[in-house]
Design a protein around this motif. Structure first.
Motif, PDB file in Angstrom:
ATOM      1  N   VAL A 146      37.526 111.300  56.255  1.00  0.00           N
ATOM      2  CA  VAL A 146      38.861 111.596  55.743  1.00  0.00           C
ATOM      3  C   VAL A 146      39.038 113.098  55.535  1.00  0.00           C
ATOM      4  O   VAL A 146      40.089 113.668  55.844  1.00  0.00           O
ATOM      5  N   ASP A 147      37.996 113.755  55.040  1.00  0.00           N
ATOM      6  CA  ASP A 147      38.089 115.191  54.777  1.00  0.00           C
ATOM      7  C   ASP A 147      38.223 115.985  56.064  1.00  0.00           C
ATOM      8  O   ASP A 147      38.857 117.042  56.085  1.00  0.00           O
ATOM      9  N   GLN A 148      37.644 115.484  57.150  1.00  0.00           N
ATOM     10  CA  GLN A 148      37.730 116.179  58.434  1.00  0.00           C
ATOM     11  C   GLN A 148      38.974 115.783  59.216  1.00  0.00           C
ATOM     12  O   GLN A 148      39.390 116.502  60.125  1.00  0.00           O
ATOM     13  N   GLY A 149      39.573 114.645  58.883  1.00  0.00           N
ATOM     14  CA  GLY A 149      40.717 114.144  59.635  1.00  0.00           C
ATOM     15  C   GLY A 149      40.359 112.884  60.380  1.00  0.00           C
ATOM     16  O   GLY A 149      39.346 112.839  61.080  1.00  0.00           O
ATOM     17  N   ILE A 150      41.173 111.841  60.257  1.00  0.00           N
ATOM     18  CA  ILE A 150      40.794 110.541  60.806  1.00  0.00           C
ATOM     19  C   ILE A 150      41.030 110.437  62.307  1.00  0.00           C
ATOM     20  O   ILE A 150      40.534 109.511  62.942  1.00  0.00           O
ATOM     21  N   PHE A 151      41.792 111.361  62.884  1.00  0.00           N
ATOM     22  CA  PHE A 151      42.005 111.351  64.335  1.00  0.00           C
ATOM     23  C   PHE A 151      41.316 112.553  64.979  1.00  0.00           C
ATOM     24  O   PHE A 151      41.156 113.611  64.361  1.00  0.00           O
ATOM     25  N   ARG A 183      39.366 124.204  53.584  1.00  0.00           N
ATOM     26  CA  ARG A 183      39.071 122.863  53.098  1.00  0.00           C
ATOM     27  C   ARG A 183      39.293 122.749  51.598  1.00  0.00           C
ATOM     28  O   ARG A 183      39.687 121.698  51.095  1.00  0.00           O
ATOM     29  N   GLN A 184      39.036 123.842  50.859  1.00  0.00           N
ATOM     30  CA  GLN A 184      39.211 123.797  49.404  1.00  0.00           C
ATOM     31  C   GLN A 184      40.667 123.642  49.005  1.00  0.00           C
ATOM     32  O   GLN A 184      40.966 123.245  47.877  1.00  0.00           O
ATOM     33  N   ARG A 185      41.574 123.940  49.934  1.00  0.00           N
ATOM     34  CA  ARG A 185      43.004 123.765  49.685  1.00  0.00           C
ATOM     35  C   ARG A 185      43.554 122.532  50.406  1.00  0.00           C
ATOM     36  O   ARG A 185      44.761 122.350  50.486  1.00  0.00           O
ATOM     37  N   GLY A 186      42.654 121.691  50.905  1.00  0.00           N
ATOM     38  CA  GLY A 186      43.072 120.462  51.566  1.00  0.00           C
ATOM     39  C   GLY A 186      43.508 120.632  53.001  1.00  0.00           C
ATOM     40  O   GLY A 186      44.071 119.698  53.590  1.00  0.00           O
ATOM     41  N   MET A 187      43.254 121.798  53.611  1.00  0.00           N
ATOM     42  CA  MET A 187      43.681 122.057  54.977  1.00  0.00           C
ATOM     43  C   MET A 187      42.478 122.165  55.916  1.00  0.00           C
ATOM     44  O   MET A 187      41.467 122.767  55.554  1.00  0.00           O
ATOM     45  N   PHE A 188      42.591 121.565  57.079  1.00  0.00           N
ATOM     46  CA  PHE A 188      41.575 121.710  58.122  1.00  0.00           C
ATOM     47  C   PHE A 188      42.272 121.704  59.474  1.00  0.00           C
ATOM     48  O   PHE A 188      42.363 120.692  60.138  1.00  0.00           O
ATOM     49  N   GLN A 191      43.747 118.833  62.061  1.00  0.00           N
ATOM     50  CA  GLN A 191      43.139 117.535  61.798  1.00  0.00           C
ATOM     51  C   GLN A 191      43.787 116.789  60.621  1.00  0.00           C
ATOM     52  O   GLN A 191      43.894 115.563  60.646  1.00  0.00           O
ATOM     53  N   LYS A 192      44.214 117.519  59.597  1.00  0.00           N
ATOM     54  CA  LYS A 192      44.794 116.857  58.423  1.00  0.00           C
ATOM     55  C   LYS A 192      46.257 116.475  58.655  1.00  0.00           C
ATOM     56  O   LYS A 192      46.818 115.699  57.878  1.00  0.00           O
ATOM     57  N   LEU A 193      46.894 117.033  59.673  1.00  0.00           N
ATOM     58  CA  LEU A 193      48.305 116.778  59.927  1.00  0.00           C
ATOM     59  C   LEU A 193      48.535 115.666  60.939  1.00  0.00           C
ATOM     60  O   LEU A 193      49.564 114.972  60.892  1.00  0.00           O
ATOM     61  N   LEU A 194      47.604 115.464  61.855  1.00  0.00           N
ATOM     62  CA  LEU A 194      47.774 114.457  62.895  1.00  0.00           C
ATOM     63  C   LEU A 194      48.018 113.048  62.345  1.00  0.00           C
ATOM     64  O   LEU A 194      48.794 112.289  62.944  1.00  0.00           O
ATOM     65  N   PRO A 195      47.385 112.640  61.217  1.00  0.00           N
ATOM     66  CA  PRO A 195      47.652 111.290  60.713  1.00  0.00           C
ATOM     67  C   PRO A 195      49.107 111.029  60.362  1.00  0.00           C
ATOM     68  O   PRO A 195      49.514 109.859  60.267  1.00  0.00           O
ATOM     69  N   PHE A 196      49.919 112.065  60.187  1.00  0.00           N
ATOM     70  CA  PHE A 196      51.321 111.851  59.887  1.00  0.00           C
ATOM     71  C   PHE A 196      52.107 111.340  61.099  1.00  0.00           C
ATOM     72  O   PHE A 196      53.163 110.718  60.937  1.00  0.00           O
ATOM     73  N   LEU A 197      51.609 111.614  62.305  1.00  0.00           N
ATOM     74  CA  LEU A 197      52.365 111.216  63.497  1.00  0.00           C
ATOM     75  C   LEU A 197      52.585 109.703  63.563  1.00  0.00           C
ATOM     76  O   LEU A 197      53.723 109.252  63.730  1.00  0.00           O
ATOM     77  N   PRO A 198      51.519 108.863  63.448  1.00  0.00           N
ATOM     78  CA  PRO A 198      51.787 107.418  63.481  1.00  0.00           C
ATOM     79  C   PRO A 198      52.518 106.914  62.243  1.00  0.00           C
ATOM     80  O   PRO A 198      53.104 105.825  62.284  1.00  0.00           O
ATOM     81  N   LEU A 199      52.504 107.685  61.148  1.00  0.00           N
ATOM     82  CA  LEU A 199      53.275 107.289  59.967  1.00  0.00           C
ATOM     83  C   LEU A 199      54.752 107.591  60.147  1.00  0.00           C
ATOM     84  O   LEU A 199      55.620 106.777  59.796  1.00  0.00           O
ATOM     85  N   LEU A 200      55.063 108.756  60.689  1.00  0.00           N
ATOM     86  CA  LEU A 200      56.446 109.165  60.856  1.00  0.00           C
ATOM     87  C   LEU A 200      57.084 108.595  62.119  1.00  0.00           C
ATOM     88  O   LEU A 200      58.308 108.440  62.184  1.00  0.00           O
TER      89      LEU A 200
END
Length: 220
Positions: A146-151, A183-188, A191-200
């Motif tokens: 999850v921290d690295q990005g699920i996709f 990563r300390q600010r929740g950004m990678f 990788q952290k943004l791609l999961p929004f595509l199947p949600l949106l």
């Protein structure tokens, strides 16, 4: 420009892996061109016999790129943030389908199945994990994934059309703002943004869960 093409984004230090990727694509029955965006310039690049390679300069992307993007991102961040920009450019030039691959990938088979699945979807993503991770596994766990990005941001496939345009426009707005490697600010990066595509865009994105390697293998 052909109807189908591959693309990648690299710095000059990764031009040689990009050429290896191009060679592996051609050797495994993928004749489509590989368009390589070199973020720090294509001057004095090594001679290549790879006829399927097309070099792209950063300046060729035009005004779509925020003017300070190459200054506030480091090279790793910039390469990841520019993925949707190069896909948009290829669509604007007439490509119907585009597959993005990281340059540290070597093709192992034909991508014919991916091109075919794009007939029914505007985008294809692949998850990093499709089964529960054994608790005895020492080198990773669900929290790490999850921290690295699920996709897997190293592979994305796109079919031109209004829905793909909407997704790419969203990425082009968000990546320049949130595409840092912090990563300390929740950004990678992406990788952290791609999961929004199947949600949106739930009706437009195929999450390809095929457990076999999807026609490629990472070099690293």
């Amino acid at each position: 420009l052909t109807m189908h093409c591959f693309c990648t984004v690299v710095s000059r230090s990764h031009v040689r892996p990009a050429l290896i990727l191009a060679r592996s694509l051609r050797a495994t029955g993928n004749p489509e061109a590989l368009h390589v965006l070199v973020v720090d310039g294509t001057h004095d690049l090594p001679e290549t016999e790879e006829a399927n390679v097309v070099w792209i300069n950063l300046g060729e992307l035009g005004d779509a790129i925020p003017p300070l993007m190459s200054h506030y991102f480091d090279t790793f961040e910039l390469c990841n943030a520019l993925k949707p920009f190069v896909v948009q450019r290829l669509f604007a030039q007439g490509a119907e389908k585009v597959i993005y691959l990281d340059s540290d990938i070597m093709a192992a088979d034909s991508f014919a199945g991916i091109w075919e699945r794009l007939e029914n979807h505007s985008a294809i993503l692949t998850p990093h994990q499709i089964k529960p991770i054994p608790e005895t596994l020492k080198f990773t766990n669900e929290i790490e994934v999850v921290d690295q990005g699920i996709f897997n941001g190293g592979f994305m496939a796109w079919r031109r059309g209004p829905r793909a345009d909407a997704m790419i426009a969203w990425m082009m707005e968000r990546f320049p703002r949130f595409g840092f490697n912090r990563r300390q600010r929740g950004m990678f990066v992406d990788q952290k943004l791609l999961p929004f595509l199947p949600l949106l865009f739930p009706d437009d994105v195929l999450i390809d869960r095929d457990p076999r390697p999807v026609s490629y293998t990472h070099l690293t």
